[in-house]
Design a protein around this motif. Sequence first.
Motif, PDB file in Angstrom:
ATOM      1  N   ILE A  21       0.850  -1.181   0.000  1.00 56.24           N
ATOM      2  CA  ILE A  21       0.000   0.000   0.000  1.00 56.24           C
ATOM      3  C   ILE A  21       0.891   1.238   0.000  1.00 56.24           C
ATOM      4  N   LEU A  22       0.361   2.326  -0.520  1.00 60.42           N
ATOM      5  CA  LEU A  22       1.073   3.599  -0.535  1.00 60.42           C
ATOM      6  C   LEU A  22       0.405   4.517   0.477  1.00 60.42           C
ATOM      7  N   VAL A  23       1.176   4.979   1.458  1.00 62.70           N
ATOM      8  CA  VAL A  23       0.655   5.821   2.527  1.00 62.70           C
ATOM      9  C   VAL A  23       1.633   6.962   2.766  1.00 62.70           C
ATOM     10  N   THR A  24       1.114   8.149   2.977  1.00 62.15           N
ATOM     11  CA  THR A  24       1.951   9.291   3.346  1.00 62.15           C
ATOM     12  C   THR A  24       1.718   9.587   4.824  1.00 62.15           C
ATOM     13  N   LEU A  25       2.818   9.670   5.577  1.00 65.85           N
ATOM     14  CA  LEU A  25       2.750   9.964   7.006  1.00 65.85           C
ATOM     15  C   LEU A  25       3.469  11.271   7.305  1.00 65.85           C
ATOM     16  N   GLY A  26       2.906  12.046   8.216  1.00 65.85           N
ATOM     17  CA  GLY A  26       3.566  13.257   8.681  1.00 65.85           C
ATOM     18  C   GLY A  26       4.586  12.904   9.753  1.00 65.85           C
ATOM     19  N   PRO A  27       5.359  13.888  10.214  1.00 69.11           N
ATOM     20  CA  PRO A  27       6.335  13.640  11.285  1.00 69.11           C
ATOM     21  C   PRO A  27       5.664  13.057  12.523  1.00 69.11           C
TER      22      PRO A  27
END
Length: 96
Positions: A21-27
């Motif tokens: 899966i492609l996921v973007t996470l913040g700091p």
Amino acid sequence: MAAWSINNTGKPIHEIWKASILVTLGPKEEKEFPINISYAKYKQYLLIDNLIKVTASWSKKEGENVKSHNPRETQRRNKGAGRGKSGQGSEGGSDH
């Protein structure tokens, strides 16, 4: 993410599930991804200890600073044949 049947020393024996899966996470952001693996998909690969290891790994985009790239692992003993669930998250991705 992947799930493997393992022996009592933790050695992977057979891959029973895999998904990307492609996921973007913040700091400092965390997300959970529950998975369900039906008993029919893994019953033939269980060993005497009924252990399954689920791993998740990640990679960074170009140009980002990252200090670590270690998979996060969860091990779970299958406590009841036929219950239909083991590991973490929802069934998806390619089956192996």
